[in-house]
Design a protein around this motif. Structure first.
Motif, PDB file in Angstrom:
ATOM      1  N   GLU A  68      68.024  45.144 -70.350  1.00 43.55           N
ATOM      2  CA  GLU A  68      66.973  45.915 -71.006  1.00 43.55           C
ATOM      3  C   GLU A  68      67.431  47.355 -71.144  1.00 43.55           C
ATOM      4  OE1 GLU A  68      63.346  45.419 -68.859  1.00 43.55           O
ATOM      5  OE2 GLU A  68      63.293  43.260 -69.187  1.00 43.55           O
ATOM      6  N   GLY A  69      66.766  48.076 -72.015  1.00 47.60           N
ATOM      7  CA  GLY A  69      67.098  49.479 -72.191  1.00 47.60           C
ATOM      8  C   GLY A  69      67.653  49.748 -73.566  1.00 47.60           C
ATOM      9  N   ALA A 103      76.330  45.623 -71.041  1.00 52.86           N
ATOM     10  CA  ALA A 103      76.106  44.418 -70.239  1.00 52.86           C
ATOM     11  C   ALA A 103      76.933  43.251 -70.775  1.00 52.86           C
ATOM     12  CB  ALA A 103      74.618  44.060 -70.227  1.00 52.86           C
ATOM     13  N   PHE A 104      77.005  43.106 -72.094  1.00 57.53           N
ATOM     14  CA  PHE A 104      77.802  42.034 -72.685  1.00 57.53           C
ATOM     15  C   PHE A 104      79.288  42.275 -72.464  1.00 57.53           C
ATOM     16  CE2 PHE A 104      73.915  40.751 -74.735  1.00 57.53           C
ATOM     17  CZ  PHE A 104      74.070  39.379 -74.857  1.00 57.53           C
TER      18      PHE A 104
END
Length: 71
Positions: free
Chosen positions: A14-15, A23-24
């Motif tokens: 999130e964010g 993140a990915f």
């Protein structure tokens, strides 16, 4: 033989968009690093218990993100 090389689910990030992309990238980097280490093992030189131990150790590696300093 199985191993758990868990990484945080990047789809759950999130964010801001930049944080989601990070993140990915982290998930990809973590899995790619572990796969490279696994494929470099000399499996023919190890018995089943040694292979399991090595695979488990790979799963416990701390993956350092690009730009982050290792402890």
């Amino acid at each position: 033989m199985t191993a758990l090389w868990g990484v945080p689910d990047p789809a759950a990030a999130e964010g801001p968009e930049a944080q989601k992309i990070r993140a990915f990238r982290y998930a990809y980097q973590a899995l790619a690093t572990r796969i490279k280490i696994f494929t470099s093992l000399r499996l023919e030189a190890l018995d089943r218990m040694a292979i399991k131990r090595e695979v488990d150790e790979i799963g416990h590696l701390r993956i350092v993100e690009a730009g982050e300093r290792a402890p």
